[in-house]
Design a protein around this motif. Structure first.
Motif, PDB file in Angstrom:
ATOM      1  N   PRO A  87       0.830  -1.356   0.062  1.00 32.08           N
ATOM      2  CA  PRO A  87       0.043   0.009  -0.049  1.00 32.08           C
ATOM      3  C   PRO A  87       0.938   1.143   0.075  1.00 32.08           C
ATOM      4  N   GLY A  88       0.246   2.336  -0.657  1.00 30.16           N
ATOM      5  CA  GLY A  88       1.010   3.575  -0.414  1.00 30.16           C
ATOM      6  C   GLY A  88       1.571   4.267  -1.698  1.00 30.16           C
ATOM      7  N   GLU A  89       1.612   5.491  -1.537  1.00 31.71           N
ATOM      8  CA  GLU A  89       2.045   6.416  -2.902  1.00 31.71           C
ATOM      9  C   GLU A  89       3.359   5.778  -3.508  1.00 31.71           C
ATOM     10  N   ALA A  90       4.394   5.139  -2.832  1.00 34.00           N
ATOM     11  CA  ALA A  90       5.460   4.544  -3.531  1.00 34.00           C
ATOM     12  C   ALA A  90       5.226   3.271  -4.581  1.00 34.00           C
ATOM     13  N   THR A  91       4.160   2.777  -4.168  1.00 34.65           N
ATOM     14  CA  THR A  91       3.772   1.701  -5.303  1.00 34.65           C
ATOM     15  C   THR A  91       3.548   2.516  -6.710  1.00 34.65           C
ATOM     16  N   LYS A  92       3.327   3.556  -6.787  1.00 37.76           N
ATOM     17  CA  LYS A  92       2.716   4.305  -8.022  1.00 37.76           C
ATOM     18  C   LYS A  92       4.223   4.741  -8.857  1.00 37.76           C
ATOM     19  N   SER A  93       5.125   3.590  -8.953  1.00 37.14           N
ATOM     20  CA  SER A  93       6.312   3.952  -9.613  1.00 37.14           C
ATOM     21  C   SER A  93       6.786   3.067 -10.860  1.00 37.14           C
ATOM     22  N   TYR A  94       7.751   3.195 -11.537  1.00 36.34           N
ATOM     23  CA  TYR A  94       8.179   2.646 -12.768  1.00 36.34           C
ATOM     24  C   TYR A  94       8.280   1.048 -12.339  1.00 36.34           C
ATOM     25  N   ALA A  95       8.858   0.708 -11.226  1.00 38.02           N
ATOM     26  CA  ALA A  95       8.755  -0.666 -10.600  1.00 38.02           C
ATOM     27  C   ALA A  95       7.330  -1.180 -10.537  1.00 38.02           C
ATOM     28  N   GLY A  96       6.892  -0.459  -9.782  1.00 37.58           N
ATOM     29  CA  GLY A  96       5.340  -1.173  -9.641  1.00 37.58           C
ATOM     30  C   GLY A  96       4.651  -1.399 -11.062  1.00 37.58           C
ATOM     31  N   LEU A  97       5.020  -0.269 -12.069  1.00 38.81           N
ATOM     32  CA  LEU A  97       4.222  -0.445 -13.114  1.00 38.81           C
ATOM     33  C   LEU A  97       4.700  -1.874 -13.961  1.00 38.81           C
ATOM     34  N   GLU A  98       5.977  -2.164 -13.922  1.00 35.79           N
ATOM     35  CA  GLU A  98       6.668  -3.379 -14.403  1.00 35.79           C
ATOM     36  C   GLU A  98       5.895  -4.390 -13.494  1.00 35.79           C
ATOM     37  N   ARG A  99       5.735  -4.495 -12.688  1.00 34.16           N
ATOM     38  CA  ARG A  99       5.531  -5.328 -11.797  1.00 34.16           C
ATOM     39  C   ARG A  99       3.774  -5.660 -12.032  1.00 34.16           C
ATOM     40  N   VAL A 100       2.939  -4.645 -12.150  1.00 34.78           N
ATOM     41  CA  VAL A 100       1.642  -4.843 -12.756  1.00 34.78           C
ATOM     42  C   VAL A 100       1.650  -5.382 -14.141  1.00 34.78           C
ATOM     43  N   CYS A 101       2.450  -5.088 -14.962  1.00 36.83           N
ATOM     44  CA  CYS A 101       2.390  -5.314 -16.636  1.00 36.83           C
ATOM     45  C   CYS A 101       2.564  -6.746 -16.524  1.00 36.83           C
ATOM     46  N   SER A 161     -11.500   7.833 -10.057  1.00 36.69           N
ATOM     47  CA  SER A 161     -12.232   6.729 -10.659  1.00 36.69           C
ATOM     48  C   SER A 161     -12.935   7.439 -11.860  1.00 36.69           C
ATOM     49  N   VAL A 162     -12.973   8.671 -11.989  1.00 40.72           N
ATOM     50  CA  VAL A 162     -13.595   9.142 -13.355  1.00 40.72           C
ATOM     51  C   VAL A 162     -12.793  10.187 -13.764  1.00 40.72           C
ATOM     52  N   GLY A 163     -12.842   9.825 -15.313  1.00 38.77           N
ATOM     53  CA  GLY A 163     -12.133  10.692 -16.056  1.00 38.77           C
ATOM     54  C   GLY A 163     -10.903  10.079 -16.813  1.00 38.77           C
ATOM     55  N   GLY A 164     -10.419   9.016 -16.490  1.00 39.92           N
ATOM     56  CA  GLY A 164      -9.527   8.346 -17.214  1.00 39.92           C
ATOM     57  C   GLY A 164      -7.956   8.688 -17.192  1.00 39.92           C
ATOM     58  N   LYS A 165      -7.872   9.347 -16.040  1.00 40.01           N
ATOM     59  CA  LYS A 165      -6.382   9.550 -15.786  1.00 40.01           C
ATOM     60  C   LYS A 165      -5.718   8.625 -15.061  1.00 40.01           C
ATOM     61  N   THR A 166      -4.769   8.190 -15.708  1.00 46.43           N
ATOM     62  CA  THR A 166      -3.668   6.791 -14.948  1.00 46.43           C
ATOM     63  C   THR A 166      -2.357   7.431 -15.127  1.00 46.43           C
ATOM     64  N   GLY A 167      -1.749   6.843 -14.211  1.00 43.72           N
ATOM     65  CA  GLY A 167      -0.315   7.314 -14.074  1.00 43.72           C
ATOM     66  C   GLY A 167       0.569   6.737 -12.854  1.00 43.72           C
ATOM     67  N   ILE A 168       1.872   7.117 -12.704  1.00 47.68           N
ATOM     68  CA  ILE A 168       2.888   6.845 -11.857  1.00 47.68           C
ATOM     69  C   ILE A 168       3.435   8.135 -11.683  1.00 47.68           C
ATOM     70  N   ASN A 169       4.222   8.150 -10.448  1.00 49.29           N
ATOM     71  CA  ASN A 169       5.195   9.262 -10.114  1.00 49.29           C
ATOM     72  C   ASN A 169       6.503   9.075 -11.006  1.00 49.29           C
ATOM     73  N   SER A 170       7.182  10.292 -11.145  1.00 47.12           N
ATOM     74  CA  SER A 170       8.438  10.111 -11.383  1.00 47.12           C
ATOM     75  C   SER A 170       9.192  11.030 -10.341  1.00 47.12           C
ATOM     76  N   ARG A 171      10.489  10.848 -10.284  1.00 46.00           N
ATOM     77  CA  ARG A 171      11.482  11.813  -9.517  1.00 46.00           C
ATOM     78  C   ARG A 171      11.094  13.240  -9.789  1.00 46.00           C
ATOM     79  N   HIS A 172      10.582  13.559 -10.781  1.00 51.82           N
ATOM     80  CA  HIS A 172      10.547  15.215 -11.360  1.00 51.82           C
ATOM     81  C   HIS A 172       8.969  15.282 -10.634  1.00 51.82           C
ATOM     82  N   GLY A 173       7.986  14.595 -10.221  1.00 54.11           N
ATOM     83  CA  GLY A 173       6.855  14.856  -9.753  1.00 54.11           C
ATOM     84  C   GLY A 173       5.692  13.925  -9.686  1.00 54.11           C
ATOM     85  N   LYS A 174       4.638  14.109  -9.257  1.00 52.03           N
ATOM     86  CA  LYS A 174       3.583  13.074  -9.030  1.00 52.03           C
ATOM     87  C   LYS A 174       2.880  12.942 -10.490  1.00 52.03           C
TER      88      LYS A 174
END
Lengths: 382, 382
Positions: free
Chosen positions: B83-97, B150-163
């Motif tokens: 759980p937590g914001e740190a999961t919204k990362s490139y590593a998290g993306l790779e894991r889910v994909c 859940s409304v609007g279709g925005k999806t994504g992860i955070n970068s070291r440059h910002g959320k």
């Protein structure tokens, strides 16, 4: 003619429009386009450009491209990645996204992909996802990327589950196919790209295939025939993409030769020392035609004509041409079943009723493929 | 009424349509929806579903969801992330994909995001890019994600440059907002989500703001008013999204309170012990109204009414309410300038002429913001 062609001076490029509504863009094909990149890219209204390239291409062309952009007042950054397929990874994506953000590229600005298919796919994917989408321009530097990956908006990276399994549809804002850049392309890469050129004739344009048979030497040598071949290939691919942008139907025709070709790449572990993509496609095209002939769909003479032309151009045409061999029939079938074009478990092939008469054949039985491959393996082995 | 509401038995859900042409979908709002998920998701025609959840939510609801899907004959996989914001990362993306590919999810199949905004954003982004796009269903489990992400279709992860700097627009095929799941939500998260509910009234619906003032206790308690508040928020957001799917214009209104709010989150290093997103939004909404009042755009009484309501609901409303403080005025301004909504270097704010009368104000001078924040810092500090 060949004298004029050998010069790098810019002539009026051929424009191939890709009419995709609000995502419409132009592909320009011609010698010396890279020197005009600045003015053309500035005309898109960007204020900054992040150039993404690799360590093979960057040292040759990045300075010229950067200078051309800077002369138009664009703020520039250059990211140089390791060459090769391994760069098309999650780590590569993170690196390019970070570089693009570092360069403060905003929604109106541009990513410029300077390189072959790997750079185009990776930089295009990064452009698709940074800030949920910034624009990008392709400057493809190989024949393969000029006629294939720079058209159609497919971008992506590889996964441990397979090639190009993670990505996005993201159309470029402009493609500059500078055919003079191909003068320094290694002959093997030139041939590999040429297999895709021939493919367009085989799909639905028998006249273009005949033109290729007559003019392939000039295409390789760099005459105006090269520009024509690149432009015609882009036109052919664009026509299919416009009919089916998101690959729900007709676009599958572009996979002619690719179900076999991808399986061969997988079998050879994507080891480019053994087989590059275009070589897999060349063998795949021959297999698709011979398979069609074996099913009684296509005259055997057409299959032989396809093989003769690809062979003349220096391309492999048989399973036995793969250095180190290509494993058992079962291994090949397994590799084919892993292809992402598998739908609902059934194998879909692109088959042909003759040169320029290809069609989508869903639900092909594994057994008939197995029988065909068994024959091929026997005739291929010395 | 409150007796019936306290039961988890399914009643007829409220349907909020999101009419986005070929990307149209429904948001269903109601108690006990998770038990009906199988039938509703099977009706979308998928044969397999990859459930993505986190270690907080998974143990509570993943079994019920999986059972409901399996009862309809769907092939299921479950991926549980930290759980937590740190999961919204490139590593998290790779894991889910990887998990989605491992589960052999094809184009007709589904990713199901079971969780709050982090899981929705990450699983939605993975769905956007696996095979260049597979469908996904959201089962948001927090008030914030039910009314916002859940409304609007925005999806994504955070970068070291910002959320959220790397992502995609990818609309879900269905959203199931089970309001009974909020019964176990920590009160602080409930409040944080409620700040976004109030926001919709403040943007353009003074009647809804007044309704919130009258009914917020029932929304928190779980009566039918909760369903109404969630549905009305979704309707409000959907209306804006339909006008501006890709955030080129009107959609910026949804950022009311967010320029300040994001800056506060950045200043507090996204440390949820100090400040969660909705708390930043609550302070940001108050600041936006007080800034509007200080510019003479909005009656001061409206700004005071906004603050009084958010305070009553237990939310922070002043810079001084941030535990550990929120740095200097210059640091706040810097944090604001880094926001991705900065266009061409100028600061864009969402300001208001009164409750329910917000508007996009581009090109706000840094100096006037500085002066306002200086006043706020002085009045905020004890």
């Amino acid at each position: 003619m060949s004298h004029a062609a050998a010069q790098a001076e810019p002539s009026a490029p051929i424009t191939v429009p890709v009419p995709l509504g609000e995502r419409a863009y132009d592909i320009l094909v011609g010698r010396g386009l890279i020197g005009t990149a600045g003015a053309r890219i500035a005309a898109l209204g960007a204020r900054a450009a992040a150039i993404v390239t690799d360590a093979h291409v960057g040292p040759l062309y990045a300075d010229a491209l950067a200078a051309s952009l800077e002369a138009q007042g664009l703020r520039i950054s250059v990211t140089v990645l390791p060459p090769g397929e391994a760069t098309k990874s999650y780590a590569g994506l993170e690196r390019v996204c970070d570089a693009v953000l570092e360069a403060r590229i905003e929604r109106g600005d541009l990513v410029v992909a300077l390189g072959g298919g790997v750079i185009g796919d990776l930089a295009g994917f990064a452009a698709a996802v940074v800030r949920r989408g910034v624009r990008f321009v392709q400057v493809p530097t190989t024949l393969l990327s000029q006629v294939d990956s720079s058209v159609g908006g497919k971008t992506g990276i590889n996964s441990r589950h397979g090639k190009n399994l993670v990505g996005a549809f993201h159309q470029p804002s402009l493609v500059l196919a500078d055919t003079a850049l191909l003068d320094t392309l290694p002959i093997r890469e030139m041939r590999a790209g040429y297999a895709e050129v021939v493919k367009y004739g085989l799909i639905d344009d028998p006249g273009f295939f005949a033109w290729c048979e007559a003019h392939w030497r000039e295409v390789f040598a760099g005459g105006p025939e090269r520009d024509r071949a690149v432009a015609q290939s882009c036109r052919a691919k664009a026509a299919v993409v416009v009919r089916d942008e998101h690959e729900n139907g007709d676009r599958a025709l572009l996979n002619l030769g690719h179900t076999f070709g991808h399986a061969l790449e997988r079998i050879t572990a994507y080891d480019s020392a053994r087989l590059v993509h275009g070589e897999g496609v060349a063998i795949g095209l021959c297999l698709a035609f011979r398979f069609s002939a074996s099913l009684g769909l296509c005259p055997r003479a057409d299959a032989e004509r396809v093989e003769a032309h690809l062979k003349a151009a220096g391309l492999p045409t048989r399973l036995g041409d793969v250095p180190g061999g290509c494993g058992t029939v079962d291994a090949l079938l397994d590799a084919m079943a892993q292809d992402k074009k598998v739908k609902g478990g059934a194998l879909t092939f692109i088959l042909a009723r003759g040169i320029g008469q290809s069609f989508i054949a869903p639900g092909i039985e594994a057994e008939s493929v197995r029988a065909f491959l068994r024959d091929e393996t026997n005739t291929s082995r010395p």
